[in-house]
Scaffold this active site. Structure first.
Site, PDB file in Angstrom:
ATOM      1  CG  ASP A   1      -2.213   0.818   0.899  1.00 29.38           C
ATOM      2  OD1 ASP A   1      -2.162   1.680  -0.011  1.00 29.38           O
ATOM      3  OD2 ASP A   1      -3.237   0.644   1.571  1.00 29.38           O
TER       4      ASP A   1
HETATM    5  C1  BGC Z   1      -5.073   3.171   0.149  1.00 26.40           C
HETATM    6  C2  BGC Z   1      -5.210   2.138  -0.948  1.00 26.40           C
HETATM    7  C3  BGC Z   1      -5.055   2.803  -2.283  1.00 26.40           C
HETATM    8  C4  BGC Z   1      -3.727   3.537  -2.338  1.00 26.40           C
HETATM    9  C5  BGC Z   1      -3.460   4.198  -3.670  1.00 26.40           C
HETATM   10  C6  BGC Z   1      -3.838   4.041  -0.012  1.00 26.40           C
HETATM   11  O1  BGC Z   1      -3.835   5.102   0.866  1.00 26.40           O
HETATM   12  O2  BGC Z   1      -5.061   2.509   1.387  1.00 26.40           O
HETATM   13  O3  BGC Z   1      -6.447   1.497  -0.844  1.00 26.40           O
HETATM   14  O4  BGC Z   1      -5.155   1.861  -3.318  1.00 26.40           O
HETATM   15  O5  BGC Z   1      -3.718   4.520  -1.324  1.00 26.40           O
HETATM   16  O6  BGC Z   1      -4.283   5.266  -3.895  1.00 26.40           O
END
Ligand code: BGC
Length: 731
Positions: A267
């Site tokens: 993530d």
């Molecule tokens: C979130 C993810 C997301 C990623 C990219 C993160 O803060 O937890 O779910 O895919 O950002 O935007």
């Protein structure tokens, strides 16, 4: 401009890369791998967003091999053009959170799950993906398949609710849909992110192996079985280990147990946040530990490309581990034929937006996912109404109609609830007066008096209240997920007028409704309806369509009841309304406000004669439960018949009841039909504390009816040896 033209020309002139040949996939991957420098390899293991400086050079050199957050055809073409300048011309993954929509926003995923219709969800995901792909996006960080029974957690909007069976069906459907639409899919957030302590985003989760495997892992397994090319480990820690370095889960469960062959992407910044977890604060160690645990791609922390070279040189990271990760990424890229795709022109891209078919599907989704929670006195559909007062700032606010990560949505596309109601009312000759009462966040009561005075002139008041769109999604945990601001007071004032009030709740999570809601005859959950969903809501209110949506998550009465779900484990002193020493609250009702699976129609249905096709069945057999359903009301309607199973005789404590299947039936007034739901008995088992799965011989009770509070039940007995094998993936 000149730079853009040059880049575009290169794009067209680019000769076939090493990736482009007709050799078998594996051979092409190996050939590329053999040609790559370490920097190029680590570039493939990196996804980054636009950076203030050096970003274009990093793309050109291959030091960054994948990008995130380049949203439209102009932007995706611009970054893609750099691929043609790289030595090996390996296609980029261009990722974006494409959740409930791209340009056309559908109902938020939690609402989509309320359709209880996986195929509709599949079709929606495909239409959504087609829009994104038309703009050059080729990768989505979706679906979110986290199971959650905690509405304080703002991300419940992105998932399918509290149940692993429904969650698995939706996960598989969404994965298939996104893939059919051309996106590489990353299911997230592996695993336990949906159970953070106290509903606090990013907080750790702690749970038994049984709970992990019975509740939280199944939708991920379904996503993998449906072909998800990638999985994203969660931000948080599970049982003391951050998901990003949880080797047992990433390498052990995902890869070895399930045979997952795709890649894992961290993530956002999760690798360099490992220090915050208090693991090893050295950046090199963070990169090394994440890679060793099974993470292949570093999103946005830059540690892989900046720190792994030294780790490799020092002998702390074997080159083979890097190669294995690169192999997985290349296999997905070439397997998805990203090297054969052309980047669309902005004109072609625009033509693929908001097509009539996508628009129709978005309306259909709203028709099918709006939940009629209450309808005392049958105020829905509206009948004999000449003048309506529409109240609520959210009704007229496009920003509060779309869910989180709304990609390329445009305010001007949105048909608001106000617009949809006014248009549909005009057809029936109903006059609509609109008074906001207050802004969406409802911090001031200044407009209340005007709204309340207008009620005098109306036959019915439609109050559109809920949670403004900026209160949902990531980093939007609420200790008390109620109607925010002064909305409860506004509702109280409206109810006080004595006029019938229909409450439309817009939210991305179950909301705790104020006491005034008890005096409201009709309540609908419209979720965030998206770009066109309000049209479907208006159709339901005016009786063009009978609602059939069902709650994928329990609605509590009070925050103190959370976590709450229909499938919580049984107690030795189960709830008894009249018995003090049973599992209950002494200061309020123990039951939820609206249970899982609940949803009314504008007609009524009666259930009778539940039956099973056999009373004894092998532990790996199938049993069919059926029930007579009669439409006893005045309108045609769709009923979602549901089956819930209780293991009556087990070697460990099992849930009060678990959702195990559903069947939709359309019935005309007076029509009766026997509706059957087939149960795979292998799915009725549980995992023990060692992680082993089994279905034991013994008694099972099946409740069949309109919600998780169904009272008709039948029993059957499983016989023979216990089934010991993998739990089946629901399909
Ligand atoms: C979130 C993810 C997301 C990623 C990219 C993160 O803060 O937890 O779910 O895919 O950002 O935007």
């Amino acid at each position: 401009m000149i730079r853009f033209a040059l880049a575009a020309a290169l794009l067209v002139l680019a000769p076939a890369s090493a990736a482009m040949s007709d050799d078998p996939l594996e051979a092409r991957v190996e050939r590329l791998l053999a040609e790559m420098t370490l920097a190029e390899k680590l570039g493939q293991l990196t996804v980054e967003s636009n950076a203030p400086s050096g970003f274009e050079d990093a793309l050109r050199s291959g030091a960054v091999g994948n990008v995130i957050n380049f949203k439209d055809a102009d932007e995706t073409r611009r970054v893609e053009a750099f691929t043609a300048q790289t030595r090996l011309r390996i296609p980029m993954l261009r990722g974006l959170d494409v959740l409930q929509g791209y340009r056309t926003q559908f109902v938020v995923p939690l609402g989509q799950a309320a359709s209880f219709d996986p195929d509709l969800n599949r079709r929606a995901a495909e239409a959504i993906a087609r829009e994104a792909v038309a703009q050059g996006v080729n990768w989505t960080f979706a679906p979110m398949v986290d199971v959650s029974r905690d509405p304080r957690w703002g991300r419940v909007a992105e998932g399918a609710g509290e149940d692993p069976h429904l969650g698995s069906l939706m996960a598989a459907a969404r994965v298939r849909g996104y893939r059919a639409g051309g996106l590489v899919v990353t299911a997230k957030h592996f695993v336990g992110y949906g159970a953070p302590e106290a509903g606090l985003d990013y907080a750790p989760a702690d749970m038994s192996e049984s709970t992990l495997r019975d509740l939280h892992l199944p939708p991920f397994r379904a996503a993998v079985a449906a072909g998800a090319e990638s999985i994203m480990p969660a931000f948080n820690a599970l049982n003391g280990i951050p998901a990003t370095v949880n080797r047992r889960l990433l390498d052990g469960v995902l890869r070895r147990e399930w045979g997952f062959a795709g890649f894992l992407v961290s993530d956002w910044g999760a690798i360099d946040q490992l220090g915050n977890h208090g693991i090893d604060p050295d950046l090199g160690a963070m990169a090394r530990n994440a890679l060793a645990a099974g993470v292949d791609v570093d999103m946005a922390s830059t540690t892989f490309r900046t720190r792994l070279p030294a780790e490799i040189a020092a002998g702390r990271v074997p080159m083979a581990a890097v190669d294995a990760a690169v192999r997985r990424v290349l296999t997905v890229k070439l397997g998805a034929r990203l090297d054969r795709r052309t980047v669309p022109s902005p004109e072609d891209a625009e033509a693929a937006m908001l097509t009539p078919a996508t628009r129709a599907l978005a309306v259909e989704m709203a028709r099918r996912s709006t939940v009629l929670l209450k309808n005392d006195g049958g105020f829905v559909p509206l009948d004999g109404v000449r003048r309506m007062l529409l109240v609520g700032g959210m009704a007229d606010s496009p920003d509060d109609h779309v869910g989180p990560h709304a990609a390329l949505w445009r305010r001007s596309d949105v048909v608001t609830v106000r617009r949809a109601i006014e248009a549909r009312a005009a057809v029936s000759g109903v006059a609509v007066e609109y008074r906001a009462g207050c802004a969406p966040d409802c911090t001031s009561e200044a407009g209340f008096a005007e709204a309340v005075a207008a009620a005098d002139r109306a036959d019915v008041v439609l109050a559109v209240l809920g949670e403004p769109g900026d209160m949902i999604g990531e980093a939007a945990s609420r200790a008390d997920p109620n109607l925010p601001g002064r909305q409860a007071a506004l509702l109280e004032r409206l109810v006080g007028t004595g006029k019938p009030v229909i409450l439309v709740v817009m939210s991305g999570r179950p909301l705790i409704l104020p006491t005034a809601a008890e005096r409201v005859p009709a309540i609908l959950a419209a979720w965030y309806p998206g770009t066109f969903g309000a049209i479907g809501l208006a159709e339901i209110l005016f009786g063009d369509v009978a609602p059939s949506g069902r709650l994928p998550m329990t609605w509590p009465r009070h925050a103190g009841q959370i976590p709450i779900a229909h499938n919580r484990l049984r107690s030795g002193r189960p709830y008894e309304a009249t018995e003090k020493f049973t599992s209950k609250y002494i200061d309020m009702e123990t039951k939820p406000h609206f249970p899982f699976g609940h949803g009314l129609s504008t007609t009524t249905f009666a259930y009778a004669e539940p039956a099973v096709d056999r009373t004894e069945v092998a532990t790996d057999g199938t049993v069919s439960v059926s029930v007579m359903v009669t439409n006893t009301g005045p309108h045609g309607g769709r009923e979602i018949v549901q089956a819930y199973v209780r293991d009556v005789q087990a070697s460990r404590v099992r849930p009060e009841r678990s959702f195990k299947g559903m069947a939709a039936v359309d019935l005309a007034p007076g029509e009766t039909r026997r509706v059957a739901i087939r149960l795979d008995v292998r799915a009725l088992g549980f995992h023990d504390e060692t992680g082993a799965y089994r279905v034991e011989p013994g008694r099972f009770r099946v409740f069949v009816g309109p919600s998780s509070e169904a009272d008709l039940a039948v029993e059957f007995t499983t016989t023979g040896p216990a089934y010991e094998g993998p739990a089946p993936v629901p399909d």
